[in-house]
Design an enzyme around this catalytic site. Structure first.
Site, mmCIF file in Angstrom:
data_model
loop_
_atom_site.group_PDB
_atom_site.id
_atom_site.type_symbol
_atom_site.label_atom_id
_atom_site.label_comp_id
_atom_site.label_asym_id
_atom_site.label_seq_id
_atom_site.Cartn_x
_atom_site.Cartn_y
_atom_site.Cartn_z
ATOM 1 N N TYR A 1 96.519 -44.584 107.525
ATOM 2 C CA TYR A 1 95.514 -44.403 108.465
ATOM 3 C C TYR A 1 94.623 -45.535 109.011
ATOM 4 O O TYR A 1 93.711 -45.381 110.336
ATOM 5 C CB TYR A 1 95.030 -43.096 109.158
ATOM 6 N N ASP B 1 105.342 -33.462 96.602
ATOM 7 C CA ASP B 1 106.569 -32.703 97.354
ATOM 8 C C ASP B 1 106.925 -31.288 96.672
ATOM 9 O O ASP B 1 106.443 -30.196 97.861
ATOM 10 C CB ASP B 1 107.950 -33.497 97.427
ATOM 11 N N LYS C 1 100.984 -38.544 95.571
ATOM 12 C CA LYS C 1 102.561 -38.767 94.611
ATOM 13 C C LYS C 1 102.233 -39.623 93.834
ATOM 14 O O LYS C 1 102.824 -41.051 93.801
ATOM 15 C CB LYS C 1 103.673 -39.155 96.405
#
Ligand code: NAD
Length: 478
Positions: free
Chosen positions: A125, A205, A172
């Site tokens: 972002y 995930d 992740k």
């Protein structure tokens, strides 16, 4: 008495803000406010960010901003006011509690009570994007140590203050070993300072999958910006109460509180909107400014209204709800119950007189940083990496071509012809064997030679070790 800034916003904004302020005043909240105008009319008057200079001044003076939803006019050219506010005011933490109010509000997850704490300023972002070749665009993912320390410490302090038991980190880092790896590393460091709070780590995930399926196993979740954006919406949705949730955006000096929903133009001005999201955001605000007593009173009265089945249209269900009310009457019902405690829903009891301890960031001793080479990114239309390598090896000198990758996959030396290649090649030059590091001037020399050889270099990334640890990724397939 705390002075705050209030914006009534657009659509249902004025109705739900009036309801929220009325409840707060009746509960003897020690607040006074200045009202500012933001949103649709300000955008349409030609201000592309939806906020005037005077409004900025008030927000910065009062530090605490209580905001109703606004309408962003259709068409291009209008900047998101929320993103502007978060970034400009340094609101680094986004807090979104999502709890079920079963059996009064329908949900498949009656036990869930999760708080998502999302890093609010960094990650993808940062908005740093570039088109680099005909075929390839990139977005820079920035994760910083100060950013990680602030948000992760905030999560543990929040857990302590709200008597939460566990903080889970969602990243992740099996793939993004350096960026998400840093977030995880800082999480482990800070978790060790809070032995009274359990901590665990999830790969995003599987973590998100479990969150959607069994949210009751989670308590507080802390995560970088993009993951947090996605999972906070999932959690709000599955709690069955998107219209009921409030959210806080917290910075070192300023903070902003609002409902998570928008301005709902089709139901504006009809006294049907549910003011709960904004009222609960108000409860978060009162807690933040140290008025936990008032926050607790309002929250408990609100829970009484919900469990007594006094519901606005959006949550009204035959057989469960008892009385259909409008926005104003819903607020009246809360005001009548101030001082009462719910019988079935959990009674809210906040720790009082304690505030969070978020120390200023302390920069650590700088690591011993050594230049090991450079990745040059080349725009090249060819398809055979051996041909590109031959051209590039002409630049070998104080540093030497060691690898070419395409979309991160090693294609030279010993690439596979099955690997699909675009026109965007990462070409790595590394220190010669036996040398410890290379001099900075190697890189400009290499680039000057590349210009002479008509090699189209579109960007470079220096390769460093920090205290002997490699600070860059290898190519996949190595
Ligand atoms: P929305 O949240 O306004 O509405 C989605 C649905 O939920 C609609 O059916 C609406 O009627 C209903 N709803 C929302 N809040 C409700 C409430 N309190 N009580 C009862 N029902 C409620 O989302 P949208 O329609 O996508 O957006 C409308 C406008 O709001 C857009 O201009 C958008 O840009 C803006 N918006 C603003 C914010 C903000 O200011 N923070 C956030 C999201 C959207």
């Amino acid at each position: 008495m705390q002075r705050i800034t209030v914006a009534k916003g657009d659509g249902i904004g004025p109705e739900i803000m009036d309801a929220a302020l009325r409840v707060m005043k009746a509960a003897n909240a020690r607040i006074e406010w200045d009202e500012i105008e933001i949103g649709e009319q300000v955008y349409l008057s030609g201000n592309s960010s939806g906020i005037s200079a005077d409004s900025w001044k008030k927000i910065r003076e009062n530090k605490i901003f209580f905001k109703a939803p606004i309408t962003t006019p259709r068409g291009g050219g209008y900047k998101s006011l929320n993103v502007t506010l978060r970034k400009t005011l340094g609101l680094y933490a986004n807090i979104r509690p999502c709890k079920s109010f079963s059996p009064f509000i329908a949900t498949k997850h009656p036990e869930m009570d999760v708080v998502v704490i999302r890093e609010n300023e960094e990650d993808l972002y940062a908005g740093i994007e570039h088109r680099q070749t005909d075929e390839v665009v990139q977005c820079l993912k920035l994760i910083t140590r100060p950013g990680c320390e602030k948000i992760i410490r905030y999560a543990f302090e929040y857990a302590r203050l709200y008597r939460r038991k566990k903080v889970s980190c969602f990243v992740k880092d099996n793939i993004m070993k350096h960026t998400d790896g840093l977030f995880h590393e800082v999480f482990k460091e800070i978790a060790a300072e809070y032995p009274d709070i359990e901590s665990d780590n999830w790969i995003i995930d599987i973590g998100a999958a479990r969150l959607a399926d069994t949210p009751e196993i989670f308590d507080v979740i802390v995560t970088p910006n993009l993951y947090g954006d996605i999972i906070s919406d999932i959690t709000a949705q599955i709690s069955g109460s998107v219209g009921l949730a409030g959210t806080a955006n917290i910075g070192a000096s300023c903070a902003m509180f609002e409902a998570i929903h928008g301005s709902a133009p089709p139901i504006a001005g009809q006294n049907v909107a549910n003011p709960s999201g904004l009222i609960r955001a108000g409860v978060m605000m009162l807690h933040h400014i140290g008025q936990q007593d008032v926050a607790e009173t309002i929250k408990n009265a609100w829970s009484c209204v919900i469990e007594e089945g006094i519901h606005t249209e959006d949550i009204y269900r035959e057989g469960v709800s008892k009385q259909l009310v409008g926005t104003r009457e819903f607020a009246d019902a809360i005001i009548e119950r101030l001082g009462r405690k719910p019988r079935q829903l959990k009674v809210t009891e906040y720790v009082k007189g304690v505030t969070m301890n978020i120390p200023d960031y302390q920069r650590r001793k700088r690591a011993d940083k050594r230049l090991q080479g450079v990745d040059i990114f080349v725009d090249w239309e060819g398809s055979n990496p051996d041909e590109l390598a031959e051209k590039l090896q002409r630049l070998d000198g104080k540093i030497k071509l060691s690898m070419i990758t395409n979309r991160g996959v090693k294609v030279w030396p010993h690439g596979f012809e099955e690997t699909f290649c675009t026109d965007h090649w990462r070409c790595r030059y590394e220190v010669l064997e036996g040398e410890e590091s290379v001099a900075n001037n190697c890189i400009p020399e290499l680039l000057a030679q590349a210009v002479e050889e008509k090699i189209d270099v579109i960007k470079t990334e220096n390769l460093y070790t920090f205290d002997g640890n490699r600070g860059y990724s290898l190519g996949q397939g190595q």
